[in-house]
Design a protein around this motif. Structure first.
Motif, PDB file in Angstrom:
ATOM      1  N   ASN A  22       0.828  -1.211   0.000  1.00 41.63           N
ATOM      2  CA  ASN A  22       0.000   0.000   0.000  1.00 41.63           C
ATOM      3  C   ASN A  22       0.860   1.257   0.000  1.00 41.63           C
ATOM      4  O   ASN A  22       0.516   2.256  -0.636  1.00 41.63           O
ATOM      5  N   LEU A  25       2.056   1.683  -3.461  1.00 36.19           N
ATOM      6  CA  LEU A  25       0.937   2.170  -4.264  1.00 36.19           C
ATOM      7  C   LEU A  25       0.751   3.674  -4.092  1.00 36.19           C
ATOM      8  O   LEU A  25       0.549   4.402  -5.062  1.00 36.19           O
ATOM      9  N   ARG A  26       0.853   4.156  -2.854  1.00 36.47           N
ATOM     10  CA  ARG A  26       0.753   5.604  -2.620  1.00 36.47           C
ATOM     11  C   ARG A  26       1.885   6.350  -3.318  1.00 36.47           C
ATOM     12  O   ARG A  26       1.675   7.407  -3.911  1.00 36.47           O
ATOM     13  N   GLU A  29       1.123   6.594  -6.955  1.00 38.59           N
ATOM     14  CA  GLU A  29       0.119   7.621  -7.234  1.00 38.59           C
ATOM     15  C   GLU A  29       0.759   9.004  -7.253  1.00 38.59           C
ATOM     16  O   GLU A  29       0.423   9.841  -8.087  1.00 38.59           O
ATOM     17  N   GLN A  76       0.950   0.443 -11.249  1.00 40.45           N
ATOM     18  CA  GLN A  76      -0.033   0.751 -10.210  1.00 40.45           C
ATOM     19  C   GLN A  76      -1.085  -0.355 -10.145  1.00 40.45           C
ATOM     20  O   GLN A  76      -1.443  -0.818  -9.059  1.00 40.45           O
ATOM     21  N   ASP A  77      -1.564  -0.811 -11.296  1.00 36.55           N
ATOM     22  CA  ASP A  77      -2.553  -1.890 -11.331  1.00 36.55           C
ATOM     23  C   ASP A  77      -1.978  -3.189 -10.756  1.00 36.55           C
ATOM     24  O   ASP A  77      -2.648  -3.897 -10.009  1.00 36.55           O
ATOM     25  N   HIS A  80      -1.621  -2.836  -6.960  1.00 37.78           N
ATOM     26  CA  HIS A  80      -2.960  -2.890  -6.355  1.00 37.78           C
ATOM     27  C   HIS A  80      -3.457  -4.336  -6.320  1.00 37.78           C
ATOM     28  O   HIS A  80      -3.991  -4.792  -5.299  1.00 37.78           O
ATOM     29  N   ASP A  81      -3.269  -5.060  -7.410  1.00 37.19           N
ATOM     30  CA  ASP A  81      -3.695  -6.456  -7.480  1.00 37.19           C
ATOM     31  C   ASP A  81      -2.950  -7.303  -6.437  1.00 37.19           C
ATOM     32  O   ASP A  81      -3.567  -8.105  -5.730  1.00 37.19           O
ATOM     33  N   SER A  83      -1.603  -6.265  -3.686  1.00 42.14           N
ATOM     34  CA  SER A  83      -2.062  -5.833  -2.365  1.00 42.14           C
ATOM     35  C   SER A  83      -3.394  -6.491  -2.012  1.00 42.14           C
ATOM     36  O   SER A  83      -3.572  -6.993  -0.895  1.00 42.14           O
ATOM     37  N   GLU A  84      -4.318  -6.489  -2.954  1.00 38.79           N
ATOM     38  CA  GLU A  84      -5.626  -7.116  -2.713  1.00 38.79           C
ATOM     39  C   GLU A  84      -5.495  -8.618  -2.479  1.00 38.79           C
ATOM     40  O   GLU A  84      -6.121  -9.174  -1.580  1.00 38.79           O
TER      41      GLU A  84
END
Length: 109
Positions: A22, A25-26, A29, A76-77, A80-81, A83-84
């Motif tokens: 995360n 990811l930040r 961004e 980023q994708d 995110h994937d 992380s999820e």
């Protein structure tokens, strides 16, 4: 650990991985925001009236779009994937651990 039938999953380590992802990811961004706002090249910045002016500006705009769409967005994708999936995995192991604990200690004894 005892027999080969046993397993152990470090839920804290999975949680740490999720937090770090995360954070990445930040950061991604912020990088994407910088490419969108800090790399703007106003017309005439590199000079005016020379033969390659339009070609140079177009190349800059195309490279900027490529970096935003094909590098930063895909990274980023992906992050995110990951992380999820890390969160889902941690939650599934946590739920399983809870079920096993309750099965071994019926009634909380």
């Amino acid at each position: 650990m005892g027999s080969s039938e046993e397993y152990f999953v470090d839920l804290e380590a999975l949680d740490t991985v999720g937090r770090k992802l995360n954070g990445v990811l930040r950061s991604m961004e912020q990088a994407k925001s910088k490419t969108g706002h800090s790399t703007y090249l106003p017309k005439g910045t590199l000079g005016q009236g020379f033969k390659e002016e339009n070609e140079l500006n177009l190349a800059h705009d195309q490279m900027k779009a490529y970096i935003e769409d094909n590098i930063l967005k895909l990274l980023q994708d992906l992050i995110h994937d990951l992380s999820e999936k890390t969160k889902k995995t941690k939650d599934a192991y946590h739920d399983r651990e809870y079920d096993v604990t309750n099965a071994l200690n019926p009634g909380g004894k």
